[in-house]
Design an enzyme around this catalytic site. Structure first.
Site, PDB file in Angstrom:
ATOM      1  N   ASP A 128       0.861  -1.174   0.000  1.00 56.35           N
ATOM      2  CA  ASP A 128       0.000   0.000   0.000  1.00 56.35           C
ATOM      3  C   ASP A 128       0.900   1.226   0.000  1.00 56.35           C
ATOM      4  O   ASP A 128       2.120   1.121   0.095  1.00 56.35           O
ATOM      5  CB  ASP A 128      -0.925  -0.003   1.216  1.00 56.35           C
ATOM      6  CG  ASP A 128      -2.223   0.736   0.956  1.00 56.35           C
ATOM      7  OD1 ASP A 128      -2.239   1.615   0.076  1.00 56.35           O
ATOM      8  OD2 ASP A 128      -3.219   0.445   1.639  1.00 56.35           O
ATOM      9  N   GLU A 169     -10.836   6.925   4.144  1.00 59.39           N
ATOM     10  CA  GLU A 169      -9.758   6.427   4.991  1.00 59.39           C
ATOM     11  C   GLU A 169      -9.692   7.132   6.331  1.00 59.39           C
ATOM     12  O   GLU A 169     -10.686   7.318   7.012  1.00 59.39           O
ATOM     13  CB  GLU A 169      -8.424   6.531   4.244  1.00 59.39           C
ATOM     14  CG  GLU A 169      -8.438   5.779   2.933  1.00 59.39           C
ATOM     15  CD  GLU A 169      -7.073   5.660   2.326  1.00 59.39           C
ATOM     16  OE1 GLU A 169      -6.146   5.257   3.035  1.00 59.39           O
ATOM     17  OE2 GLU A 169      -6.931   5.952   1.139  1.00 59.39           O
TER      18      GLU A 169
END
Length: 853
Positions: free
Chosen positions: A339, A539
């Protein structure tokens, strides 16, 4: 995929403070070291027992025709070319010439980047860029090998980076449909629209089993119960990739799928993004990994490592789970991608150097802005033996295997691959109908008193609320931009707002629909539909302390009560990425519908809420809760047992069901020792863990009931949105004095500052300042970041409530240690000033925030 939490995110937020570029201008990327999220002691990391994990059935993929080609290519690649293959750079910080020189294996587009630095670039620009990067990767003029590049994107609810694409409900809504066949069709449509603009890889689906609604990514989860994840993960992977063994597997209208984030991202302590999952190995396997075996059997080609930790050890460096379980035990033959700079959070690593991740089983670094230095360091580590050549070769083989399986070596330029360039497919009627079905089937009816729904023919319908005609709000985060902010209805040419859908359906039934966001009207309506809910986020910016809906902001509730007081039946259509504590709003509504984040097809809501012209039901409710609905604001965790929730997992009314609901408690229990990290003052009182203090800096006094006198400063209660929900601070000018919200225990707001959050409050100037006024965020004795507020207050209209919003980064840049905040709000002056203050809080969104000049 993540976008910033260590001060490294490359894409800007389309304002004055991007790490890598501002709007369309590319600038140098930040080199600051990441702030390590708090986890348990890494030395206490639990042991993994691979033999206790499942062994899924291998997919029917025949590699016999490509194995010799991989062997031949591997034998002739230089070490430099091999290292290039395991690195992925973001479009913000890479050009085709870089790909040509470094032979990078992949590029991506983060939430706020795009072709030529424009995250709102139109579809043809994306296809042009795809060709440019492909041609660079295939250029052999300098004696290098032609290896087609992979372009990955976050197509998480449709091809959501592209203006005009079909946008589906987010996963939280899809979980409520309980319809895996529909999930597969959504994958098919998404893949086809990706191919139109030249991309062949999506970072989807997210198969996190979210266990805490406070997590800002809960809406990316299909639900809290692992039972649906095997079917759902396999269905979405098949829809995106096709069926293993079929001729069009990974080709034609299909793309490469990624399951993420492996593993445990939905189980972090307190729902903290990038945090530590402290589950047992059995819980990790049976709950958080529930979707992975089925996805592997369905032929998924990529797994993305999670930012999170398990038992204190970062997943990007966890060999036991990445290699021993995923690859060796489960037999995963694709590649593992990181990521966003996630390798930099592994112990002993930085964004530009991390042999540990590769040695643990990561195959491709996602190094958006750090790729160049990372390439150099990785090359040195391979040459020194720190990264064994066998491990590098295995990673490269896995990447090449996916590229060969996808037919990329024969496919030619992206623009020549059907259906590339057929832009009419973006948001086509056929695709939108699939999205509209998903909206219909995801709606969950929680209350229906007096059978107010469905709305009968020939009625006067008032449509109110800030979500009624607001396409960005009904789509949520990961929509055109990372946070889904900075955009308007004009950016959605192939979409219907909820109001547009209702107006069309009401007209067809012989009635009239009137839009009034404020709820005002000239002719009294027969019924009001009020559309409201969470503002877009993604997020980390979506992490919350509790599940109370908009603490300190009761404007939506006031609207509902106003309409009820006029004896107008009220239907609430609630937009959210998670269940929330909305007891007051449910009490003020005759009907309450959880509509989640429905995407581009607002008409799907009208399909269910509005009756046919003959009065019969058009479409009944089918949705069932994918998460249990909280009874209190602190009931944040998945609730298969324990204290019963207000509505259990799987609850959902149909029209024939009894829809009455007894009045719900509106009391908010005070949790002992809790500290609110985002709400500091609301409804006339300090947030949990904070006190309102006043006086000279050396002798501040805590004000009982948030009122009182302290030398040159006095504080009294006034009204803002409700009785005595604000305070009037009066500085006499007889000496310096400070009004502050102060806590006994410092809080860490470093991630909030990195994540572009802002300090916001409402204010009213009754008498302008006679001397300088400073707004500060304090971090203990002789530690503060300050902002000069004087001119702002002098220019404010007298006696009118306003909002002030400033990026937390401004206080960090002026001296605050954001890791140890003792007072998130402090106002000081030695002159006279009369100022009303209400609702001090942190907020997402930067388009309306003051930047740091």
């Amino acid at each position: 995929m993540m976008i910033d939490l260590g001060g490294h995110r490359c894409p800007s937020l389309r304002v004055m403070i991007g790490s890598c570029f501002i709007a369309a201008t590319l600038v140098a990327c930040s080199k600051k070291e990441p702030v390590q999220p708090t986890t348990s002691d890494a030395n206490s990391a639990a042991q993994v027992h691979p033999e206790e994990w499942p062994q899924p059935q291998r997919p029917a993929i025949d590699d016999s025709g490509i194995q010799s080609r991989i062997d031949e290519l591997m034998s002739s690649l230089s070490v430099e070319e091999k290292v290039g293959q395991i690195i992925q750079a973001d479009l913000c910080c890479v050009k085709p010439e870089d790909v040509r020189r470094y032979r990078l294996g992949s590029i991506l587009v983060g939430g706020n980047s795009g072709p030529d630095g424009d995250d709102l670039a139109l579809a043809p620009k994306w296809l042009e860029a795809a060709d440019a990067f492909y041609l660079a990767s295939m250029d052999t003029s300098e004696g290098k090998h032609a290896i087609p590049i992979l372009w990955g994107v976050d197509a998480v609810h449709g091809h959501n980076n592209i203006i005009g694409a079909t946008l589906f409900p987010h996963n939280v809504a899809l979980g409520a449909t309980r319809n895996p066949e529909l999930i597969e069709r959504i994958g098919e449509v998404t893949a086809r629209e990706l191919r139109v603009t030249g991309q062949e890889w999506t970072f989807a689906p997210t198969i996190a089993v979210a266990q805490d609604g406070r997590w800002g990514r809960a809406y990316e989860s299909y639900g809290e119960n692992p039972d649906i994840f095997a079917e759902y993960s396999a269905a979405m992977v098949r829809g995106l990739q096709g069926n293993p063994g079929d001729a069009d597997f990974l080709r034609g209208d299909h793309v490469i799928s990624t399951v993420k984030h492996y593993v445990g991202d939905g189980g972090t302590l307190d729902g903290r993004d990038q945090g530590d999952t402290r589950a047992s190995e059995e819980e990790l396997r049976d709950i958080h990994a529930a979707g992975y075996p089925a996805a592997i059997s369905a032929g998924v080609q990529v797994v993305m490592a999670s930012f999170s930790s398990w038992q204190g050890e970062k997943m990007h460096g966890h060999k036991g789970l990445l290699n021993d379980v995923l690859k060796d035990r489960m037999g995963f033959e694709g590649f593992v991608v990181g990521d966003w700079n996630g390798h930099g959070q592994v112990k002993g690593c930085t964004n530009t150097s991390c042999a540990q991740s590769i040695n643990a089983g990561l195959d491709m670094f996602m190094a958006p802005d750090s790729w160049r230095e990372l390439y150099d360091n990785t090359l040195l580590q391979v040459r020194s033996g720190e990264i064994p050549m066998a491990r590098l070769d295995d990673a490269v083989r896995r990447i090449l295997r996916v590229k060969f399986r996808s037919g990329l070596f024969e496919a030619g330029r992206p623009s020549t691959r059907a259906p590339a360039g057929n832009f009419k497919l973006l948001g086509s009627p056929e695709h939108r109908e699939v999205a509209r079905q998903a909206v219909r089937e995801s709606l969950v009816l929680l209350k229906n008193s007096n059978d107010v729904l469905p709305i009968k023919p020939k009625m006067r319908v008032l449509v109110a609320g800030d979500g009624a005609d607001n396409l960005p709000k009904q789509n949520g985060g990961w929509t055109l931009t990372w946070q889904g902010t900075g955009i308007t209805n004009q950016h959605f040419p192939n979409a219907d707002s909820i109001y547009a859908g209702i107006a069309s359906a009401v007209k067809a039934s012989g009635g009239t629909a009137t839009l009034s966001v404020s709820g005002s009207y000239k002719t009294k309506p027969d019924v009001a539909i009020v559309v409201y809910g969470e503002d877009p986020y993604a997020e980390f910016q979506g992490d919350v302390d509790t599940l109370e809906y908009k603490p300190g902001n009761k404007s939506d509730l006031d609207l509902l009560k106003k309409l009820k007081a006029a004896n107008i039946p009220v239907v609430s259509v609630f937009l959210s990425g998670r269940p929330m504590w909305v007891n007051p709003e449910i009490n003020a509504s005759d009907a309450f519908v959880a509509a989640w984040l429905p995407g581009s097809e607002g008409g799907g809501i009208a399909d269910v809420l509005i009756a046919k012209p003959d009065g019969s039901v058009n479409h009944d409710f089918k949705g069932r809760l994918s998460f249990s609905w909280p009874r209190t604001p602190d009931q944040t965790k998945a609730n298969p047992g324990g204290e019963p929730p207000l509505f259990a997992y799987g609850f959902g009314l149909k029209y024939q069901d009894e829809g009455e609901l007894a009045p719900l408690s509106e009391e908010i229990p005070q949790k002992e020792g809790a500290v609110s990290t985002k709400v500091y003052f609301s409804q006339g009182r300090p947030g949990a863990g904070w006190s309102l203090v006043a006086g000279a800096d050396a002798s501040r006094t805590a004000l009982a009931n948030a009122t009182g006198d302290a030398g040159a400063l006095s504080v009294s209660a006034i009204d803002h949105g409700a009785q005595e929900d604000a305070r009037l601070a009066t500085w006499s000018g007889s000496g310096a004095a400070t009004l502050a919200l102060q806590g006994a225990t410092p809080i860490d707001l470093q991630r909030e500052a990195n994540g572009q959050l802002s300090l916001a409050f409402n204010y009213r100037v009754d008498a302008p300042p006679s001397s300088a006024v400073q707004l500060a965020v304090e971090c203990g004795a002789n530690c503060a970041g300050k902002y000069e507020l004087t001119e702002h207050l002098r220019k404010a209209p007298k006696g009118e409530w306003q909002q002030f919003k400033i990026l937390l980064q401004c206080f960090q840049k002026s001296g605050a240690d954001m890791r140890a905040i003792t007072a998130p709000f402090a106002l000081s002056t030695d002159g006279s000033l009369k100022l009303g203050i209400a609702s001090v809080r942190l907020e997402t969104g930067v388009s309306d925030a003051i930047g740091c000049e």
